[in-house]
Design a protein around this motif. Structure first.
Motif, short mmCIF file in Angstrom:
data_model
loop_
_atom_site.label_atom_id
_atom_site.label_comp_id
_atom_site.label_asym_id
_atom_site.label_seq_id
_atom_site.Cartn_x
_atom_site.Cartn_y
_atom_site.Cartn_z
N GLU A 184 0.82 -1.21 0.00
CA GLU A 184 0.00 0.00 0.00
C GLU A 184 0.86 1.26 0.00
OE1 GLU A 184 -3.26 0.30 -0.50
OE2 GLU A 184 -3.17 -1.86 -0.83
N THR A 185 1.88 1.27 0.82
CA THR A 185 2.79 2.42 0.86
C THR A 185 3.48 2.61 -0.48
OG1 THR A 185 3.18 1.94 3.19
CG2 THR A 185 4.72 3.45 2.12
N TYR A 186 3.93 1.50 -1.07
CA TYR A 186 4.59 1.55 -2.36
C TYR A 186 3.66 2.13 -3.43
CZ TYR A 186 6.61 0.00 -6.76
OH TYR A 186 7.10 -0.04 -8.03
N LYS A 187 2.41 1.64 -3.48
CA LYS A 187 1.45 2.12 -4.47
C LYS A 187 1.15 3.61 -4.28
CE LYS A 187 -2.01 -0.48 -5.69
NZ LYS A 187 -3.19 -1.35 -5.61
N THR A 188 1.04 4.05 -3.04
CA THR A 188 0.77 5.46 -2.75
C THR A 188 1.93 6.33 -3.23
OG1 THR A 188 -0.50 4.80 -0.82
CG2 THR A 188 0.20 7.10 -0.93
N ARG A 189 3.15 5.92 -2.88
CA ARG A 189 4.34 6.69 -3.29
C ARG A 189 4.50 6.70 -4.80
NH1 ARG A 189 8.89 4.61 1.02
NH2 ARG A 189 7.98 5.55 2.87
N ARG A 190 4.24 5.57 -5.42
CA ARG A 190 4.41 5.46 -6.87
C ARG A 190 3.41 6.37 -7.59
NH1 ARG A 190 8.19 3.10 -10.33
NH2 ARG A 190 7.17 2.81 -12.29
N SER A 191 2.16 6.38 -7.14
CA SER A 191 1.17 7.24 -7.79
C SER A 191 1.46 8.71 -7.53
CB SER A 191 -0.24 6.89 -7.32
OG SER A 191 -0.36 7.03 -5.94
N ALA A 192 1.99 9.05 -6.35
CA ALA A 192 2.38 10.43 -6.06
C ALA A 192 3.53 10.87 -6.97
CB ALA A 192 2.77 10.58 -4.60
N ALA A 193 4.51 9.98 -7.17
CA ALA A 193 5.64 10.29 -8.06
C ALA A 193 5.16 10.48 -9.49
CB ALA A 193 6.68 9.18 -7.98
N LEU A 194 4.25 9.63 -9.93
CA LEU A 194 3.73 9.75 -11.29
C LEU A 194 2.93 11.03 -11.47
CD1 LEU A 194 3.60 8.38 -14.01
CD2 LEU A 194 1.55 7.19 -13.25
N ALA A 195 2.11 11.39 -10.47
CA ALA A 195 1.34 12.63 -10.56
C ALA A 195 2.26 13.85 -10.59
CB ALA A 195 0.39 12.73 -9.36
N GLU A 196 3.30 13.82 -9.78
CA GLU A 196 4.27 14.93 -9.78
C GLU A 196 4.98 15.02 -11.12
OE1 GLU A 196 8.20 16.46 -7.31
OE2 GLU A 196 6.99 14.80 -6.52
N TRP A 197 5.35 13.85 -11.68
CA TRP A 197 6.02 13.82 -12.98
C TRP A 197 5.12 14.39 -14.07
CZ3 TRP A 197 10.85 13.14 -14.47
CH2 TRP A 197 11.10 12.90 -15.81
N GLN A 198 3.85 14.02 -14.06
CA GLN A 198 2.91 14.52 -15.07
C GLN A 198 2.69 16.02 -14.94
OE1 GLN A 198 -0.34 11.84 -14.38
NE2 GLN A 198 0.32 10.43 -15.98
N SER A 199 2.71 16.53 -13.71
CA SER A 199 2.57 17.98 -13.53
C SER A 199 3.82 18.72 -14.01
CB SER A 199 2.28 18.33 -12.08
OG SER A 199 3.40 18.08 -11.28
N LEU A 200 4.98 18.09 -13.88
CA LEU A 200 6.22 18.71 -14.37
C LEU A 200 6.25 18.74 -15.91
CD1 LEU A 200 8.89 17.08 -12.03
CD2 LEU A 200 8.21 19.48 -12.10
N ILE A 201 5.76 17.71 -16.53
CA ILE A 201 5.77 17.62 -17.98
C ILE A 201 4.74 18.57 -18.59
CG2 ILE A 201 5.25 16.10 -19.92
CD1 ILE A 201 6.58 13.87 -18.40
N ALA A 202 3.59 18.72 -17.95
CA ALA A 202 2.50 19.54 -18.52
C ALA A 202 2.83 21.01 -18.54
CB ALA A 202 1.23 19.33 -17.73
#
Length: 157
Positions: free
Chosen positions: A139-157
């Motif tokens: 659960e912790t891994y999935k939460t961190r992974r989705s947070a990293a992906l969301a941050e990455w998508q905001s950086l790219i946009a």
């Protein structure tokens, strides 16, 4: 307790040996990558100066037994911060593995410039998405992974 690990790894570009110098912190994140044709004092000095300028001075710098590090560190006046041990530098040796895996998939490099660009970008992306799965529950891994992906998508946009 800020500690760096420095190492160099050879990379062949069109059949010629080049060296990728890397600085890794105590947590395994790649701080700096630098490509040179030589593995001497001048190259080590330039790499260490670049890392110190960008990231400040650490408490200790762990290196392997390469004499170029000792010469460069003594010229900078950081000889007392250098630590050399038999297995002390495993942190940076293990950080070469994801780079080597990706290098093999890319079928090597053709130019120093493309190697330098790839090494710096790969380090940033790997640092951002490396969640150290073996240390946390699902659960912790999935939460961190989705947070990293969301941050990455905001950086790219």
């Amino acid at each position: 307790q800020w500690k760096w690990h420095l190492d160099e790894v050879y990379v062949k570009i069109n059949g010629e040996m080049h060296y990728l110098w890397r600085a890794v912190d105590q947590e395994g994140e790649v701080l700096e990558s630098y490509v040179t044709k030589t593995r001497d004092k001048a190259a080590a000095l330039k790499f260490i100066k670049k890392a110190l300028k960008r990231h400040g001075s650490p408490e200790a710098i762990t290196t392997d037994g390469l004499r170029s590090y000792k010469a460069a560190m003594s010229e900078l006046g950081n000889a007392d911060k250098q630590e050399v041990g038999r297995w002390a530098n495993n942190r940076v040796e293990n950080s070469h593995l994801p780079f080597r895996r990706r290098e093999r998939a890319m079928l090597r490099f053709r130019q120093m410039k493309s190697l330098q660009k790839f090494a710096s970008v790969h380090a940033n992306v790997h640092n951002h998405f490396n969640q150290e799965r073996h240390l946390v529950d699902r659960e912790t891994y999935k939460t961190r992974r989705s947070a990293a992906l969301a941050e990455w998508q905001s950086l790219i946009a």
